[in-house]
Design a protein around this motif. Structure first.
Motif, PDB file in Angstrom:
ATOM      1  N   ALA A   1       0.757  -1.246  -0.001  1.00  0.00           N
ATOM      2  CA  ALA A   1       0.120  -0.134  -0.099  1.00  0.00           C
ATOM      3  C   ALA A   1       0.851   1.398   0.018  1.00  0.00           C
ATOM      4  CB  ALA A   1      -0.914  -0.208   1.159  1.00  0.00           C
TER       5      ALA A   1
ATOM      6  N   SER B   1       1.095   4.119  -3.041  1.00  0.00           N
ATOM      7  CA  SER B   1       0.724   5.734  -2.555  1.00  0.00           C
ATOM      8  C   SER B   1       1.656   6.440  -3.271  1.00  0.00           C
ATOM      9  CB  SER B   1       0.778   5.773  -1.027  1.00  0.00           C
ATOM     10  OG  SER B   1       0.696   7.116  -0.978  1.00  0.00           O
TER      11      SER B   1
ATOM     12  N   ARG C   1      -6.371   6.057  -1.369  1.00  0.00           N
ATOM     13  CA  ARG C   1      -7.872   5.238  -1.391  1.00  0.00           C
ATOM     14  C   ARG C   1      -8.390   6.154  -0.129  1.00  0.00           C
ATOM     15  NH1 ARG C   1      -8.597  -0.546   1.301  1.00  0.00           N
ATOM     16  NH2 ARG C   1     -10.779   0.096   1.237  1.00  0.00           N
ATOM     17  N   SER C   2      -9.876   5.945   0.063  1.00  0.00           N
ATOM     18  CA  SER C   2     -10.664   6.276   1.079  1.00  0.00           C
ATOM     19  C   SER C   2     -11.305   4.994   1.513  1.00  0.00           C
ATOM     20  CB  SER C   2     -11.693   7.365   0.754  1.00  0.00           C
ATOM     21  OG  SER C   2     -12.784   6.746   0.015  1.00  0.00           O
ATOM     22  N   PHE C   3     -11.754   4.847   2.664  1.00  0.00           N
ATOM     23  CA  PHE C   3     -12.264   3.587   3.073  1.00  0.00           C
ATOM     24  C   PHE C   3     -13.713   3.810   3.317  1.00  0.00           C
ATOM     25  CE2 PHE C   3      -7.924   3.696   4.396  1.00  0.00           C
ATOM     26  CZ  PHE C   3      -7.573   2.190   4.278  1.00  0.00           C
TER      27      PHE C   3
ATOM     28  N   SER D   1     -11.869   6.203   8.049  1.00  0.00           N
ATOM     29  CA  SER D   1     -10.427   6.107   8.689  1.00  0.00           C
ATOM     30  C   SER D   1      -9.618   7.166   8.571  1.00  0.00           C
ATOM     31  CB  SER D   1      -9.781   4.885   7.721  1.00  0.00           C
ATOM     32  OG  SER D   1      -8.667   4.646   8.087  1.00  0.00           O
ATOM     33  N   VAL D   2      -9.504   7.734   9.864  1.00  0.00           N
ATOM     34  CA  VAL D   2      -8.792   9.018   9.948  1.00  0.00           C
ATOM     35  C   VAL D   2      -8.130   8.872  11.457  1.00  0.00           C
ATOM     36  CG1 VAL D   2     -10.231  10.599   8.741  1.00  0.00           C
ATOM     37  CG2 VAL D   2     -10.912  10.176  11.098  1.00  0.00           C
ATOM     38  N   TYR D   3      -7.240   9.900  11.630  1.00  0.00           N
ATOM     39  CA  TYR D   3      -6.504   9.780  13.047  1.00  0.00           C
ATOM     40  C   TYR D   3      -7.396  10.472  13.911  1.00  0.00           C
ATOM     41  CZ  TYR D   3      -2.571   8.403  10.161  1.00  0.00           C
ATOM     42  OH  TYR D   3      -1.844   7.862   9.140  1.00  0.00           O
ATOM     43  N   ARG D   4      -8.028   9.613  14.609  1.00  0.00           N
ATOM     44  CA  ARG D   4      -9.126  10.440  15.756  1.00  0.00           C
ATOM     45  C   ARG D   4      -8.802  11.276  16.740  1.00  0.00           C
ATOM     46  NH1 ARG D   4     -14.250   8.373  15.640  1.00  0.00           N
ATOM     47  NH2 ARG D   4     -14.497   8.734  17.776  1.00  0.00           N
TER      48      ARG D   4
ATOM     49  N   GLU E   1     -11.359  12.965   5.057  1.00  0.00           N
ATOM     50  CA  GLU E   1     -10.516  11.557   4.633  1.00  0.00           C
ATOM     51  C   GLU E   1     -10.368  11.911   3.177  1.00  0.00           C
ATOM     52  OE1 GLU E   1     -12.423   7.821   5.481  1.00  0.00           O
ATOM     53  OE2 GLU E   1     -10.816   6.826   4.303  1.00  0.00           O
TER      54      GLU E   1
ATOM     55  N   MET F   1      -7.537  14.081   3.016  1.00  0.00           N
ATOM     56  CA  MET F   1      -6.122  13.231   3.009  1.00  0.00           C
ATOM     57  C   MET F   1      -5.595  12.547   1.705  1.00  0.00           C
ATOM     58  SD  MET F   1      -6.861  11.612   6.945  1.00  0.00           S
ATOM     59  CE  MET F   1      -5.076  10.924   7.313  1.00  0.00           C
ATOM     60  N   VAL F   2      -6.731  12.034   1.064  1.00  0.00           N
ATOM     61  CA  VAL F   2      -6.495  11.570  -0.163  1.00  0.00           C
ATOM     62  C   VAL F   2      -5.990  12.512  -1.252  1.00  0.00           C
ATOM     63  CG1 VAL F   2      -7.525  10.675  -2.220  1.00  0.00           C
ATOM     64  CG2 VAL F   2      -8.292   9.666  -0.041  1.00  0.00           C
TER      65      VAL F   2
ATOM     66  N   ALA G   1       1.016   7.987  14.359  1.00  0.00           N
ATOM     67  CA  ALA G   1       0.098   7.888  13.409  1.00  0.00           C
ATOM     68  C   ALA G   1       0.045   6.186  13.131  1.00  0.00           C
ATOM     69  CB  ALA G   1       0.317   8.461  12.176  1.00  0.00           C
TER      70      ALA G   1
ATOM     71  N   SER H   1      -2.102   4.890  16.213  1.00  0.00           N
ATOM     72  CA  SER H   1      -3.526   5.338  15.900  1.00  0.00           C
ATOM     73  C   SER H   1      -4.218   4.481  14.831  1.00  0.00           C
ATOM     74  CB  SER H   1      -3.359   6.937  15.730  1.00  0.00           C
ATOM     75  OG  SER H   1      -5.027   7.306  15.347  1.00  0.00           O
ATOM     76  N   ASN H   2      -3.779   4.467  13.570  1.00  0.00           N
ATOM     77  CA  ASN H   2      -4.386   3.614  12.656  1.00  0.00           C
ATOM     78  C   ASN H   2      -3.328   3.421  11.422  1.00  0.00           C
ATOM     79  OD1 ASN H   2      -5.999   3.272  10.334  1.00  0.00           O
ATOM     80  ND2 ASN H   2      -7.311   4.987  10.737  1.00  0.00           N
TER      81      ASN H   2
ATOM     82  N   ARG I   1      -4.544   3.340   7.810  1.00  0.00           N
ATOM     83  CA  ARG I   1      -4.524   4.885   7.114  1.00  0.00           C
ATOM     84  C   ARG I   1      -3.121   5.161   6.790  1.00  0.00           C
ATOM     85  NH1 ARG I   1      -5.864   7.242   3.529  1.00  0.00           N
ATOM     86  NH2 ARG I   1      -8.260   7.524   3.955  1.00  0.00           N
TER      87      ARG I   1
ATOM     88  N   ARG J   1      -0.408   3.190   6.095  1.00  0.00           N
ATOM     89  CA  ARG J   1       0.042   2.640   4.829  1.00  0.00           C
ATOM     90  C   ARG J   1      -0.625   3.725   3.644  1.00  0.00           C
ATOM     91  NH1 ARG J   1       2.944  -1.725   6.028  1.00  0.00           N
ATOM     92  NH2 ARG J   1       2.673  -2.732   7.994  1.00  0.00           N
ATOM     93  N   ALA J   2      -1.591   3.652   3.804  1.00  0.00           N
ATOM     94  CA  ALA J   2      -2.508   4.317   2.644  1.00  0.00           C
ATOM     95  C   ALA J   2      -1.978   5.581   2.079  1.00  0.00           C
ATOM     96  CB  ALA J   2      -4.047   4.225   2.767  1.00  0.00           C
ATOM     97  N   ILE J   3      -1.846   6.582   3.154  1.00  0.00           N
ATOM     98  CA  ILE J   3      -1.045   7.736   2.838  1.00  0.00           C
ATOM     99  C   ILE J   3       0.564   7.590   2.762  1.00  0.00           C
ATOM    100  CG2 ILE J   3      -2.709   9.224   4.014  1.00  0.00           C
ATOM    101  CD1 ILE J   3      -0.688   9.534   6.359  1.00  0.00           C
ATOM    102  N   GLY J   4       0.994   6.485   2.531  1.00  0.00           N
ATOM    103  CA  GLY J   4       2.365   6.268   1.834  1.00  0.00           C
ATOM    104  C   GLY J   4       3.462   6.218   2.662  1.00  0.00           C
TER     105      GLY J   4
END
Ligand code: ATP
Ligand code: MG
Lengths: 251, 316
Positions: free
Chosen positions: A74, A78, A84-86, A90-93, A158, A161-162, B189, B192-193, B196, B198-201
């Motif tokens: 992944a 990127s 991608r969005s989920f 899926s964000v850092y809460r 999200e 972020m994408v 990060a 936390s997730n 997410r 990995r998805a942002i790189g």
């Protein structure tokens, strides 16, 4: 004819006996919004996960911008330009909206083995992050913790972020899911502003959104693409109406 | 925010003045006690970097306490007393071992991560026991304390106290910088997730491994100080209950809070000292009361003791 940006051949992913992706072939042209629709459990999210590199396919090949990216994870994808969005937000809460987006900027601003300077003081990260938050309409909420944002705002975050990863292809998994009518309309409007500038794979159940945004639509049923075509072709396709759209477009 | 800053300053001032007060009242025992507490606070601070901020539940952090200790004791045993050299070896060896343990364990997660870090530390513990040349099971008296030239005389209780105090404050600040840097943001990060992240790189692995090595090296410094404090080394430095104790300090003080580990070390060790010194039922069963206290804190203070302070907020 233009080279497709994304070219998928013979993709297979099985969970035990269930073939969630069953020989999918699909292409996405540069600049188009390509919607993927299909009933619940058809394998849409599973397909997105394989495109984003979160799931490894059992067979098949994914080419992106002429390059075989099938073996990449992944993070590497990127950096190739996929984002991608989920389906489930899926964000850092526990980070602010601004920090969420700044992290996505940071991921594409060289290595992060920098131990001393506070990331929050780095204008090279927060400048672009603020601009993108403004773009998606969250500018005034930059300092709010993501956990404290409304559901619709989290979905917007999200998308921000994408976009912050400067992608060449957006993979959006039900971006308006769970949104109220107003919010959903605003999101569709915003995604409309990306049309043409961005190439988008859009998974969506909301048919208004799909027929507003899509240049082409592929219909996925039981892991197979049963039809691909323009919105008009899909609307009138017999097989599609029988398998899926029948009840959705009855009215 | 204000109130927290005031509390922090009061705490620092208290620790800075404690030796003077203790000396004035001829209660030198307290200098020793607080020094020991601060050494464990250093160990807990380092564990908090990976456990609190990185989400890596290492159940083997005492390994580095042991390696720091063995580095000093073995060199001293062979007549090498240069404290700077010993420090270099203690830190280097701790970092190296953390690199090996981390490289393997960070590929796993959850219960497997806990078990692998524990297993490695048990191996080191039994290795320590088997080192007959260095006292084996019985341990080894430190031939002489580390010689830091004219800088600090570790034989001087008060001077040694201030060295430990300075290291603790320095590490507190260092970790504060790290967790707010780009590096720290990736670590937090990923905790936390991860999907997410990995998805942002980001690939979390190299960042997690680096954090694991930094934490190991920092705890190696605690081991260096601890063996100079006890002047005696035993494999018990690395006993799994010790790893558990350091973890308790972090949880008690507040996972992922900056001063939490220091708070946790103070409360846990001072409470141990207080209860075990009592007579009667409490004194005999003091562990029971410590356990009860821990359960209560975990149940009723989600962010540990630091979470009870005014203006509690993640990461400050
Ligand atoms: N990790 C998994 N393990 C086992 N089965 C799975 C897994 N992920 C998905 N599935 C199954 O694969 C099928 C496809 O699921 P997927 O989530 O891709 O569907 P979808 O088209 O996105 O559905 P929805 O519209 O409800 O989001 C479903 O039957 C689902 O139960
Ligand atoms: Mg789905």
């Amino acid at each position: 004819m233009t080279e497709p940006l994304l070219d998928i051949q013979g993709l297979v992913k099985a969970f035990g006996a269930l073939r969630a992706t069953d020989g999918v072939a699909l292409d996405v042209l540069p600049g188009e919004t390509h919607a993927i629709i299909g009933p619940n459990g058809a394998g849409k999210t599973t397909l997105i996960a394989q495109l984003a590199g979160d799931l490894r396919p059992d067979a098949g090949r994914i080419r992106f911008a002429g390059e075989d990216i099938t073996p990449l994870g992944a993070a590497a994808r990127s950096h190739k330009g996929l984002a991608r969005s989920f389906q489930i937000t899926s964000v850092y809460r526990e980070f602010s909206a601004l920090d969420n987006v700044a992290l996505a900027v940071q991921a594409h601003a060289g290595h992060s083995f920098r131990f001393w300077r506070a990331a929050q003081s780095e204008e090279v990260l927060h400048g672009p992050a603020r601009a993108i938050l403004d773009e998606v309409g969250l500018g005034s909420r930059a300092q709010v913790l993501a956990a404290n944002l409304a559901h619709g705002e989290q979905r917007q975050l999200e998308i921000a972020m994408v976009l912050a990863t400067r992608p060449r292809l957006l993979l959006l998994d039900e971006p308006v899911a769970g949104m109220g009518a107003d919010e959903s309309q605003r999101m569709v409007q915003f995604l409309g502003t990306l049309k043409g500038r961005q190439t988008i794979v859009l998974v969506e159940h909301d048919m208004d959104a799909v027929f507003t945004l899509a240049d082409r639509i592929s219909v996925l049923v039981y892991g197979r693409v049963i039809a691909t075509g323009t919105p008009e072709e899909i609307r009138t396709n017999r097989e599609v109406r029988a398998a899926y759209l029948g009840e959705e477009l009855e009215d | 925010m204000r109130a927290r800053l005031v509390l922090l300053i009061v705490g620092i001032a208290f620790l800075a003045l404690a030796p003077l007060v203790a000396t004035a009242f001829d209660q030198l025992f307290y200098i020793d006690l607080l020094r020991r507490v601060m050494i464990f606070a250093i160990a807990a601070l380092s564990l908090n970097l990976i456990l609190g901020y990185g989400g890596m539940v290492s159940f083997g952090h005492a390994a580095y306490l042991g390696i720091g200790g063995y580095a000093v004791a073995i060199l001293a045993h062979h007549g090498i007393h240069n404290g700077f050299l010993q420090l270099g070896v203690a830190v280097g060896a701790s970092a190296l071992v953390a690199l090996v343990i981390g490289a393997i364990s960070i590929r796993t997660s959850g219960i497997y991560f806990i078990m692998i870090t524990l297993a490695f530390t048990q191996m080191l513990y039994f290795l320590g026991i088997s080192l007959d040349a260095y006292g084996g099971d019985d341990g080894l008296r430190l031939a002489a304390r580390s010689d830091l030239g004219g800088l600090v005389d570790l034989g001087n209780s008060t001077a040694f106290y201030y060295l430990v105090f300075a290291v603790m404050i320095a590490f507190l600040y260092l970790i504060h910088r790290i967790v707010n840097s780009r590096f720290g943001m990736v670590i937090r990060a990923s905790n936390s997730n991860e999907a997410r992240t990995r998805a942002i790189g980001f690939s979390p692995y190299p960042y997690r491994l680096a954090a694991f090595v930094i934490a190991g090296a920092m705890c190696g410094v605690a081991g260096y100080l601890f063996v100079n404090h006890t002047a005696y080394l035993t494999p018990d430095f690395m006993h799994w209950t010790r790893s558990g104790e350091i973890m308790f300090m972090v949880i008690l003080g507040g996972i992922g809070t900056s001063v939490g580990p220091i708070l946790g070390a103070f409360v846990l060790l001072l409470l141990e000292d207080l209860l075990s010194g009592m007579t009667g039922f409490v004194g005999q069963h003091w562990q029971l009361f410590i356990g009860l206290f821990l359960v209560l804190v975990v149940l009723f203070a989600k962010r540990g003791l630091a979470g009870l302070l005014p203006g509690a907020q993640r990461n400050d």
